[in-house]
Scaffold this motif. Structure first.
Motif, short mmCIF file in Angstrom:
data_model
loop_
_atom_site.label_atom_id
_atom_site.label_comp_id
_atom_site.label_asym_id
_atom_site.label_seq_id
_atom_site.Cartn_x
_atom_site.Cartn_y
_atom_site.Cartn_z
N ALA A 443 0.80 -1.22 0.00
CA ALA A 443 0.00 0.00 0.00
C ALA A 443 0.83 1.27 0.00
CB ALA A 443 -0.93 0.00 1.21
N THR A 444 2.11 1.18 0.37
CA THR A 444 2.93 2.39 0.49
C THR A 444 3.97 2.51 -0.62
OG1 THR A 444 4.41 1.21 2.02
CG2 THR A 444 2.64 2.54 2.98
N GLN A 445 3.85 1.70 -1.67
CA GLN A 445 4.79 1.83 -2.78
C GLN A 445 4.58 3.16 -3.49
OE1 GLN A 445 4.45 -1.05 -5.99
NE2 GLN A 445 6.66 -1.03 -6.30
N ARG A 446 5.64 3.83 -3.81
CA ARG A 446 5.56 5.12 -4.49
C ARG A 446 5.26 4.93 -5.98
NH1 ARG A 446 7.47 9.61 -1.86
NH2 ARG A 446 8.12 9.23 0.30
N PRO A 447 4.79 6.00 -6.64
CA PRO A 447 4.44 5.87 -8.06
C PRO A 447 5.58 5.40 -8.95
CG PRO A 447 3.51 7.88 -7.15
CD PRO A 447 4.40 7.32 -6.09
N ASP A 448 6.84 5.70 -8.56
CA ASP A 448 7.97 5.27 -9.39
C ASP A 448 8.43 3.85 -9.05
OD1 ASP A 448 9.15 5.63 -6.93
OD2 ASP A 448 10.78 6.91 -7.65
N GLY A 449 7.72 3.17 -8.15
CA GLY A 449 8.06 1.79 -7.81
C GLY A 449 8.92 1.63 -6.58
N SER A 450 9.41 2.74 -6.02
CA SER A 450 10.32 2.67 -4.87
C SER A 450 9.54 2.80 -3.56
CB SER A 450 11.36 3.78 -4.97
OG SER A 450 10.75 5.06 -4.82
N TRP A 451 10.29 2.71 -2.46
CA TRP A 451 9.73 2.93 -1.12
C TRP A 451 10.65 3.86 -0.35
CZ3 TRP A 451 9.15 -1.75 -3.57
CH2 TRP A 451 7.86 -2.32 -3.58
N GLY A 452 10.06 4.61 0.60
CA GLY A 452 10.86 5.48 1.46
C GLY A 452 9.96 6.39 2.26
N VAL A 453 10.41 6.80 3.44
CA VAL A 453 9.60 7.66 4.30
C VAL A 453 9.60 9.11 3.84
CG1 VAL A 453 9.76 6.24 6.37
CG2 VAL A 453 11.53 7.91 5.91
N TRP A 454 10.71 9.57 3.29
CA TRP A 454 10.79 10.95 2.81
C TRP A 454 10.91 11.01 1.29
CZ3 TRP A 454 14.36 10.29 7.23
CH2 TRP A 454 13.76 10.67 8.43
N ARG A 455 11.59 10.09 0.73
CA ARG A 455 11.69 9.92 -0.72
C ARG A 455 12.15 8.49 -0.97
NH1 ARG A 455 17.07 10.27 -2.61
NH2 ARG A 455 18.58 11.07 -1.10
N GLY A 456 11.99 8.02 -2.18
CA GLY A 456 12.40 6.66 -2.48
C GLY A 456 13.91 6.50 -2.37
N THR A 457 14.37 5.48 -1.65
CA THR A 457 15.80 5.19 -1.51
C THR A 457 16.05 3.73 -1.85
OG1 THR A 457 15.70 4.52 0.82
CG2 THR A 457 15.94 6.88 0.37
N ALA A 458 17.28 3.45 -2.26
CA ALA A 458 17.65 2.07 -2.55
C ALA A 458 17.58 1.21 -1.30
CB ALA A 458 19.05 2.03 -3.16
N GLU A 459 18.02 1.76 -0.17
CA GLU A 459 18.01 0.99 1.07
C GLU A 459 16.60 0.58 1.46
OE1 GLU A 459 19.17 1.49 5.84
OE2 GLU A 459 19.48 3.16 4.45
N GLU A 460 15.69 1.53 1.51
CA GLU A 460 14.33 1.22 1.94
C GLU A 460 13.59 0.37 0.91
OE1 GLU A 460 12.61 4.88 4.32
OE2 GLU A 460 14.01 5.56 2.79
N THR A 461 13.88 0.57 -0.36
CA THR A 461 13.28 -0.27 -1.39
C THR A 461 13.73 -1.72 -1.23
OG1 THR A 461 13.15 1.61 -2.92
CG2 THR A 461 13.02 -0.58 -3.88
N ALA A 462 15.00 -1.92 -0.89
CA ALA A 462 15.49 -3.28 -0.64
C ALA A 462 14.76 -3.90 0.55
CB ALA A 462 17.00 -3.26 -0.40
N TYR A 463 14.57 -3.15 1.63
CA TYR A 463 13.86 -3.67 2.79
C TYR A 463 12.41 -4.03 2.43
CZ TYR A 463 17.74 -1.69 5.53
OH TYR A 463 18.98 -1.38 6.04
N ALA A 464 11.76 -3.16 1.67
CA ALA A 464 10.38 -3.42 1.30
C ALA A 464 10.27 -4.69 0.46
CB ALA A 464 9.82 -2.22 0.53
N LEU A 465 11.18 -4.87 -0.48
CA LEU A 465 11.15 -6.08 -1.31
C LEU A 465 11.44 -7.33 -0.49
CD1 LEU A 465 12.95 -4.63 -4.46
CD2 LEU A 465 10.58 -5.43 -4.35
#
Length: 556
Positions: A443-465
């Motif tokens: 539910a919290t995936q960003r429109p560009d496919g990433s994840w992050g609390v302030w902006r999409g980051t590689a670290e948080e996207t890895a955790y989400a995946l």
């Protein structure tokens, strides 16, 4: 296993085996304390330049929102002291008055920003380590400097500029935090943790000044450059401890003047990195030196303070888990060392720690679970512990499905680690908790496919995946594909990792984050043809810029 994966793992392990700890992001807070307390350490000019260059247009330093409070107070106090000093030669300027104007302008903006941040009476304090100690200490130091500064007539422009601020308001103490289910308490308390007190030695009224706990280890007090500088500043220059002077000089030279928030963190980096690779099936290349380091972290400590401030229950249990997966347990039952952290409901980071860490308990679950899997005869002994931790972790899950931890600003970090541990070793109720976590991530995936609390980051996207891959039910291929593409794009950008980990201010351990990205990429390779562009070692992300700070998609 693809050659690119093995090569990337080998590079990360080789970097960890060196044990330099140089791949930590730099700290505004610690650098400013050295400017104020240890101008004689190599790189003083570079540290001032660093602070002047990183001040944002609104006068703040550091992370978004209230994460800016501690670094802004620290930098403001250091520059204010220089601005009010009669000798302003340390700053690079064509004329002495130019130096005073530059320092006064920066201090003026910092004072205004500090007042605004302190004025948010209805907001909780930042969750960084020791904020409840450091905020009053820094406000007091600023006010001690500001009062005589406003009365001086050394330069007419200076008192007019700074005198407007009078003194900063005293921060509110003991503010109650929300008691909602799963709420994370402040990570700043040192009550019951005498060996942690040395980390805050610069706090003139702090617990380290009242105990004998603060003593140099490898030339550092509490693994903190700021605490070490304050410890050295307590006496005459000719009585400074040569080991500490050399350690401060060394860390400053490694980073060109500015310093990171923790030094050294060699053992912590090594344990976290190796365990992350082991979870991904990349542990075969772990060299003997790192295996020995894991054994030392798991069984070489005592009931007193660990060697490093970060060497808590989470580090010990992570080392035990990695050893179990590597087949290095030996003939006895080493997980019993974790019993000294046990309470009736969960495990503490340190004996007597009032702050609960769900991630540390997830690592304990992995340690007992992996040991039980490797030694079936020990399963009856460990089953009650595994069941207890499972119940506690499920009870700490928030209604949204996420978890939070006092060690990290992002809930994706805690949600990933707990979901992975529960999915593999959890008891009854674990699968439904992991499923709820996966739905929150979806539910919290960003429109560009990433994840992050302030902006999409590689670290948080890895955790989400990682959370999605741990879910007990099939996850949409389109969801994973969009996330995998975003991860590869962000990791290949070469911009480093924004600081999200809780020290005295936010920091980023680049090697540990790179390992997390590599681990999830290895698993995603089973579904998608990913290239190896994401495997270049990440540069150090120096600091948040103003453009990095956007409204959070989910609150930390």
């Amino acid at each position: 296993m693809p050659a690119a994966d093995r090569a990337a793992a080998d590079r990360l392990l080789a970097r960890a085996a060196v044990g330099s700890g140089v791949h930590l992001s730099l700290s505004v807070y610690e650098t400013a304390r050295l400017v104020r307390l240890a101008p004689w350490v190599w790189g003083h000019h570079a540290r001032i330049d660093y602070l002047m260059a990183l001040q944002r247009r609104d006068g703040t330093w550091g992370g978004p929102d209230l994460y800016a409070l501690v670094p802004t107070l620290s930098a403001t106090e250091a520059l204010l002291h220089l601005a009010c000093a009669r000798d302003r030669s340390p700053i690079r300027a064509e004329r002495r008055t130019d130096a005073a104007d530059l320092l006064a302008a920066a201090a003026d903006r910092g004072l205004g920003a500090s007042r605004r941040l302190l004025g948010r009476a209805s907001r909780p304090r930042p969750r960084t380590l020791g904020a409840d100690l450091l905020v009053p200490y820094l406000v007091n130091e600023i006010n001690k400097t500001l009062r005589p500064c406003a009365a001086t007539d050394t330069l007419e422009s200076l008192p007019r500029r700074l005198g407007r601020h009078a003194v900063l308001p005293s921060p509110h103490q003991g503010r109650e935090r929300g008691a909602a289910k799963g709420a994370v308490p402040s990570s700043s308390s040192t009550q019951g943790l005498p060996f942690l007190a040395g980390h805050f030695w610069e706090d003139s009224g702090g617990p380290a000044r009242e105990t004998a706990a603060a003593s140099p280890v490898d030339g550092m007090i509490g693994s903190s450059p700021a605490a070490t500088a304050a410890w050295l500043a307590r006496g005459p220059a000719d009585e400074r401890d040569g080991r500490c002077v050399g350690a401060l000089d060394g860390v400053a030279r490694v980073h060109g003047g500015p310093v990171p928030s923790l030094w050294p963190v060699t053992g912590y980096e090594q344990v976290k990195l190796v365990a992350t690779l082991v979870r991904a099936g990349l542990g075969a290349a772990v060299p003997p030196s790192l295996r020995e380091r894991l054994r030392w972290q798991a069984t070489g400590g005592t009931d007193e303070a660990p060697r490093e401030v970060t060497g808590d229950c989470g580090v010990v249990s992570t080392a035990l888990y990695a050893l179990a997966e590597l087949g290095e347990l030996g003939g006895r039952c080493p997980v019993e060392v974790l019993r000294r952290f046990e309470t009736a409901t969960h495990f503490q980071r340190w004996p007597g720690d009032p702050v609960c860490s769900p991630v540390a308990n997830a690592h304990v679950l992995e340690a007992f679970g992996a040991h039980a899997a490797a030694r079936p005869g020990h399963r009856p002994r460990h089953a009650p512990v595994i069941s207890k931790i499972t119940r506690w972790l499920c009870g700490r899950q928030q209604l949204s499905g996420r978890w939070e931890d006092p060690g990290h600003a992002s809930p994706y970090y805690a949600t990933s680690h707990i979901s992975v541990a529960l999915s593999r070793f959890g008891c009854r109720g674990a699968s439904s908790a992991v499923a709820r976590a996966a739905w929150w991530v979806r539910a919290t995936q960003r429109p560009d496919g990433s994840w992050g609390v302030w902006r999409g980051t590689a670290e948080e996207t890895a955790y989400a995946l990682q959370t999605l891959l741990a879910a007990p039910h099939q996850i949409s291929q389109d969801l994973l594909a969009r996330g995998a593409a975003a991860l590869q794009r962000l990791a290949a950008a070469g911009t480093g990792h924004p600081p999200l980990w809780h020290g005295k201010d936010l920091y980023a351990p680049a090697a540990v984050i790179d390992a997390a990205i590599l681990a999830v990429t290895c698993r995603l390779r089973r579904y998608f043809p990913l290239t190896s562009r994401a495997y270049s070692l990440s540069p150090i992300h120096v600091e948040h810029s103003g453009s990095d700070c956007t409204e959070p998609l989910v609150g930390p």
